[in-house]
Design a protein around this motif. Structure first.
Motif, PDB file in Angstrom:
ATOM      1  N   VAL A 184       0.843  -1.203   0.000  1.00  0.00           N
ATOM      2  CA  VAL A 184       0.000   0.000   0.000  1.00  0.00           C
ATOM      3  C   VAL A 184       0.876   1.250   0.000  1.00  0.00           C
ATOM      4  O   VAL A 184       0.392   2.353  -0.272  1.00  0.00           O
ATOM      5  N   GLN A 185       2.183   1.076   0.280  1.00  0.00           N
ATOM      6  CA  GLN A 185       3.101   2.210   0.182  1.00  0.00           C
ATOM      7  C   GLN A 185       3.188   2.730  -1.250  1.00  0.00           C
ATOM      8  O   GLN A 185       3.558   3.884  -1.471  1.00  0.00           O
ATOM      9  N   LYS A 186       2.837   1.903  -2.219  1.00  0.00           N
ATOM     10  CA  LYS A 186       2.851   2.348  -3.609  1.00  0.00           C
ATOM     11  C   LYS A 186       1.879   3.504  -3.835  1.00  0.00           C
ATOM     12  O   LYS A 186       2.014   4.252  -4.816  1.00  0.00           O
ATOM     13  N   LEU A 187       0.897   3.674  -2.951  1.00  0.00           N
ATOM     14  CA  LEU A 187       0.003   4.829  -3.062  1.00  0.00           C
ATOM     15  C   LEU A 187       0.757   6.119  -2.769  1.00  0.00           C
ATOM     16  O   LEU A 187       0.476   7.160  -3.373  1.00  0.00           O
ATOM     17  N   LEU A 188       1.684   6.082  -1.825  1.00  0.00           N
ATOM     18  CA  LEU A 188       2.503   7.272  -1.567  1.00  0.00           C
ATOM     19  C   LEU A 188       3.382   7.576  -2.774  1.00  0.00           C
ATOM     20  O   LEU A 188       3.577   8.751  -3.134  1.00  0.00           O
ATOM     21  N   LEU A 189       3.904   6.544  -3.411  1.00  0.00           N
ATOM     22  CA  LEU A 189       4.668   6.741  -4.648  1.00  0.00           C
ATOM     23  C   LEU A 189       3.786   7.398  -5.709  1.00  0.00           C
ATOM     24  O   LEU A 189       4.220   8.322  -6.414  1.00  0.00           O
ATOM     25  N   ALA A 190       2.541   6.942  -5.828  1.00  0.00           N
ATOM     26  CA  ALA A 190       1.623   7.513  -6.814  1.00  0.00           C
ATOM     27  C   ALA A 190       1.305   8.969  -6.490  1.00  0.00           C
ATOM     28  O   ALA A 190       1.312   9.827  -7.382  1.00  0.00           O
TER      29      ALA A 190
END
Length: 442
Positions: A147-153
């Motif tokens: 879900v850290q990929k949302l921060l990347l997005a």
């Protein structure tokens, strides 16, 4: 009098650095205006609504245990040792409202009880109004997984042109063996939009490396991770610290259910993200130079197929983090988001637990709230308007190490030792007085 003055001085020094202070009867703890008092067993927390300069004597006798969260029974699993989280900072736990500074359940009065889930922490909020409808340990630190990929997005979507064609490098392919990958190949050329879809549909860790490198400027992936942390701070996600762009476990990497809601809100405000999150399939093009054929990928988030009004979200899993999930849906003109951390897939998978919590949120009256999601930049502006002596406590600090000794605490050792020395001096003076009193006693 000197003893009390020395003790009070030591307490003030420790509180200024965020080091936990043992509460002794009769020693007042400073209270900052507008900051709620929250007491955990044996751990004092500075702050209470009231005029600046007031003090309150806080003792363990006043401690109120948090309301337990509804827990669904889950099978026992083996997992790596939980890393030591950063020290609990009262001002961070109170972001969004004093009611959110709890390790237990927080819901509006006189509403139905939320469903039992296996997640160790969760939060439900309104994407549009920012109202927090309820949560369980919303500010408890946990590891994020993918879900850290949302921060990347949230960080990189505004920076990167989706039509640009980029080349994947050998360094981009440096991911943990057996971890999630979309199937990009070193030397392959792909549109950035394809890389985004590989990230959000299939949770490709190599795709995360590509995007972080491209958005990181001269420093490449390291610059991308730094930008992610800067974006988290801007959003008000003060308990979030990224070490890897993908969410693969890293030393000192943490987030919270509240922070994830802030990050998800930023993502769902972007129409490009909303389109990606609802994309069901996408074709990864062939790479003739690398002799690889094209193939189709599918969205792994089952919410978009099985939940009416689903807007999308993100799944995550590592052995350490267990199952993590972010999902959003719309019903009756109302858009809600759910975030959960530390879940087990039995008796219900992460997205199913999220769906149950969304159902609960939609069942509540529209004015139900226990707090709010802060606006992007709000905390930075507040800190800028605060006198330097007060703003210092909210400054960024190093993340904790994934071990028993906290790096943030190590950074404050000189001050903590000074305070300990003052306390020791106070104790010595008190002991000397008592011995003198015994000598004078007939």
């Amino acid at each position: 009098m000197k003893v009390r003055l020395l003790a009070a001085t030591a307490t003030a020094v420790l509180l200024a650095t965020g080091v936990p202070v043992p509460v002794s009867a009769g020693v007042p703890v400073p209270v900052s205006a507008g900051v709620p008092v929250s007491v955990s067993a044996g751990v004092p927390v500075a702050g209470s609504a009231g005029p600046t300069g007031r003090t309150a004597s806080v003792t363990t006798a006043a401690a109120v245990p948090p309301a337990p969260c509804p827990r669904a029974p889950a099978p026992k699993v083996s997992r790596p040792p939980r890393p030591s989280p950063p020290p609990a900072m009262p001002e961070e736990r109170a972001v969004g409202g004093p009611a959110l500074a709890t390790a237990g359940l927080v819901v509006p009065a006189a509403v139905s009880r939320p469903p039992a889930v296996t997640a160790t922490s969760w939060l439900v909020a309104d994407l549009d109004t920012g109202q927090v409808l309820g949560g369980c340990g919303p500010h408890e630190h946990a590891t994020p997984a993918s879900v850290q990929k949302l921060l990347l997005a949230a960080t990189m979507l505004p920076r990167l042109d989706p039509a640009q064609v980029v080349t994947v490098t050998d360094g981009d392919m440096d991911i943990e063996p057996g971890s999630s990958a979309v199937g990009l190949v070193a030397g392959g050329r792909y549109r950035i939009e394809t890389v985004w879809l590989g990230l959000l549909l299939q949770s490709g860790n190599e795709a995360a490396n590509v995007l972080a490198r491209l958005g990181g400027g001269p420093d490449g992936m390291a610059g991308g991770v730094r930008a992610m942390n800067e974006e988290a701070h801007r959003l008000g996600a003060l308990q979030t610290h990224a070490v890897t762009p993908s969410g693969l476990d890293g030393k000192g990497q943490f987030t919270s259910a509240y922070d994830l809601a802030l990050i998800a809100r930023a993502c769902f405000a972007d129409p490009t993200f909303r389109r990606y999150a609802l994309t069901e399939t996408h074709r990864i093009p062939a790479q003739p130079a690398q002799r690889t054929k094209g193939f189709e990928i599918q969205n792994e988030n089952q919410l978009i197929y099985r939940y009416p009004g689903a807007l999308g979200g993100k799944t995550g899993f590592t052995d350490l983090a267990r199952h993590t999930y972010v999902g959003a849906a719309e019903r009756g003109g109302r858009r809600l988001v759910v975030t959960l951390l530390g879940a087990e897939p039995q008796p219900a998978r992460g997205w199913e637990q999220g769906a149950a919590l969304l159902d609960w949120g939609f069942s509540l009256p529209r004015d139900s709230t226990v707090g709010r999601l802060v606006e992007p930049g709000e905390l930075i502006a507040s800190a800028a308007a605060t006198p330097p002596a007060l703003a210092a406590t909210g400054a960024p600090r190093p993340a904790a190490a994934s071990g028993p000794l906290d790096e943030g605490l190590m950074g404050r050792w000189p001050v903590a030792l000074l305070a300990a020395a003052v306390l020791g001096l106070a104790a010595a003076v008190l002991l000397r007085r008592r011995r003198s009193a015994r000598r004078r006693t007939p």
